[in-house]
Enzyme design. Structure first.
Site, PDB file in Angstrom:
ATOM      1  N   GLY A 135       0.783  -1.231   0.000  1.00  0.00           N
ATOM      2  CA  GLY A 135       0.000   0.000   0.000  1.00  0.00           C
ATOM      3  C   GLY A 135       0.813   1.277   0.000  1.00  0.00           C
ATOM      4  O   GLY A 135       0.246   2.368   0.119  1.00  0.00           O
ATOM      5  N   THR A 136       2.134   1.185  -0.174  1.00  0.00           N
ATOM      6  CA  THR A 136       2.950   2.404  -0.125  1.00  0.00           C
ATOM      7  C   THR A 136       2.597   3.371  -1.250  1.00  0.00           C
ATOM      8  O   THR A 136       2.519   4.582  -1.044  1.00  0.00           O
ATOM      9  CB  THR A 136       4.451   2.057  -0.200  1.00  0.00           C
ATOM     10  OG1 THR A 136       4.677   1.162  -1.307  1.00  0.00           O
ATOM     11  CG2 THR A 136       4.936   1.398   1.070  1.00  0.00           C
ATOM     12  N   GLY A 137       2.388   2.832  -2.462  1.00  0.00           N
ATOM     13  CA  GLY A 137       2.073   3.714  -3.589  1.00  0.00           C
ATOM     14  C   GLY A 137       0.734   4.402  -3.430  1.00  0.00           C
ATOM     15  O   GLY A 137       0.611   5.611  -3.660  1.00  0.00           O
ATOM     16  N   CYS A 138      -0.278   3.648  -3.024  1.00  0.00           N
ATOM     17  CA  CYS A 138      -1.599   4.226  -2.781  1.00  0.00           C
ATOM     18  C   CYS A 138      -1.527   5.298  -1.695  1.00  0.00           C
ATOM     19  O   CYS A 138      -2.107   6.387  -1.817  1.00  0.00           O
ATOM     20  CB  CYS A 138      -2.582   3.138  -2.349  1.00  0.00           C
ATOM     21  SG  CYS A 138      -2.748   1.765  -3.493  1.00  0.00           S
TER      22      CYS A 138
END
Length: 482
Positions: free
Chosen positions: A222-225
């Site tokens: 979930g880092t990109g989101c």
């Protein structure tokens, strides 16, 4: 709260809760931004990977966008997973109907999940580039996604200079800014691994780079989101792209540095909750916060009471002191009962034993108290035959009632004015290990029983205040000989 910043997130749903719409809403909420959402796809996934994608009909995706923007509106838009060409075209067409609300579009070109699953259908790539990138204010690809956008072979972007070149080339596809994330390309800098994110401003042909130490962890789901949602949230607050990018990167860094307990068996989520105020007394100890909640001068009235000053300067009448000694022994009996009740309410053997030890300690202190009374010519029979003062009864029954009707924190808070007050009066007692253990226990109970409840915190503040007032009455008892 008036004029709260708003962000619309258009993305897929992650059933595991670590990415997609779920991550966006957690991120925006923790940044105090109001999140609205449009779901484009529903995925079946967990920390091990994605095993199913169900796309929402494109016309219904458009209907969601119109519904939100025609009523609530937004200050920025984050776009995440768009898994088909028709959905991409539908989103682009609908956003063009709201040009004023579509000025700040942050697009995370979700193509490959952290766990390696392909999320963007190949036939959707052309639509993404032709229809959506021209509407994009900030594009946030990672290195593999930049390679896909530029039709480069995997591993082609392998240096910081290659990242700069790639960011500039991606910007030629339409976005005003490109934030090329370096998490997939940790670089060796003087023997240590660093992650560098490159922000390119196409209008000014300028680069801005942010470097942080690389954290070797599998829990990056979930880092990109999260980064794109945080960036949109900062833009909604009015920050420049440079500041918004720096703040968003810091948010993600802190979310990785402060991990959650292990969630799932694979690539776990980052900690979206790290900025949140979990406690009503955040940044303070429980006791400090409770004491600060007291009305002005009440604590000072307690520890500087005339009875205490009379003991200190030798002006307290002997009969008052002797009467106090008798009542204090009776008080100790009830205090021992309260400690025994606390032991009953404990949930572990260690806690039970600790409170039982207090009872034993009080019993020993009581005998020392009787020995001290004897020095003043007061026998044990004299003490036990003394009628209990109404002040004493009021105070001790209050403590026992709190213990009987409430939880362990209620009981310990009711007992706290005695524990802390005498320590504040005499610094020697305050530094006593037993007193320190009591303080530590109270802090631990506060974390267990209060959690994030402001109302519960106010309740124990009231209990503490009542205890202080009853301690003052206990001093008054010594002066009035009632």
């Amino acid at each position: 709260m008036s004029n709260i910043p708003r962000v619309l997130t258009i993305a897929g749903s992650d059933s595991g809760g670590g990415a997609g719409i779920q991550a966006d809403i957690k991120t925006l909420t923790s940044l105090r931004v109001y999140a609205t959402s449009v779901i484009t796809s529903v995925t079946s996934q967990n920390t091990l990977g994605v095993d199913g994608i169900h796309n929402i009909p494109s016309e219904f995706v458009a209907k969601q966008i119109v519904s939100v923007l025609s009523d609530i509106g937004t200050d920025a838009i984050k776009i995440g997973m768009l898994s088909s060409a028709t959905i991409i075209q539908s989103v682009a067409t609908t956003l063009r109907q709201f040009p004023e609300q579509s000025k700040y579009v942050v697009l995370d070109p979700v193509m490959i999940s952290t766990s390696g699953s392909r999320l963007l259908a190949s036939d959707a790539m052309e639509a993404l580039i032709s229809d959506l990138l021209p509407l994009t204010y900030v594009l946030t690809p990672n290195v593999p996604e930049a390679e896909v956008l530029l039709n480069l072979s995997a591993g082609s972007i392998d240096t910081l200079e290659a990242m700069r070149s790639a960011a500039k080339n991606v910007a030629e596809l339409g976005p005003r800014f490109v934030l090329l994330k370096g998490g997939h390309l940790p670089l060796d800098v003087s023997g240590t691994k660093q992650v560098t994110d490159v922000l390119y401003d196409s209008e000014h042909d300028a680069f801005f780079e942010i470097s942080n130490a690389f954290v070797d962890t599998k829990n990056t789901h979930g880092t990109g989101c999260t980064l794109s949602a945080a960036l949109a949230g900062e833009l909604a607050k009015g920050a420049s792209v440079k500041v918004a990018s720096a703040n968003a990167i810091r948010y993600v860094k802190d979310a990785i540095d402060q991990p959650l307990v292990e969630i799932g068996k694979g690539s776990g989520p980052i900690n979206h909750f790290h900025p949140l105020k979990w406690s009503p007394y955040e940044g303070q100890t429980f006791l400090t916060a409770v004491m600060e909640s007291l009305p002005d001068n009440l604590w000072s009235e307690f520890i500087h009471h005339p009875f205490v000053r009379g003991i200190a300067d030798g002006t307290l009448p002997t009969e008052s002191f002797i009467y106090y000694l008798k009542q204090d022994y009776l008080y100790l009996q009830h205090y021992a009962r309260a400690a025994a009740l606390a032991s009953y309410k404990c949930r572990t053997m260690e806690e039970i034993a600790a409170n039982a030890a207090i009872v034993v300690h009080i019993a020993k202190e009581s005998q020392l108290h009787l020995d001290y009374c004897a020095k003043w010519g007061v026998t044990e029979e004299d003490v036990l035959s003394t009628p209990e003062s109404v002040y004493n009864a009021a105070y001790t029954r209050f403590v026992l009632d709190k213990g009987a009707s409430g939880d362990l924190l209620d009981l310990k808070t009711a007992m706290a004015p005695c524990l802390i007050g005498y320590g504040d009066i005499g610094r020697i007692l305050y530094n006593d290990p037993a007193t320190k253990r009591g303080i530590m226990e109270l802090e631990g109970l506060a974390k267990r029983f209060i959690s994030s409840s402001e109302e519960r915190f106010k309740e124990v503040c009231t209990t503490f205040e009542q205890g202080v007032r009853l301690e003052i009455m206990f001093w008054e008892m010594g002066l009035r000989l009632c």
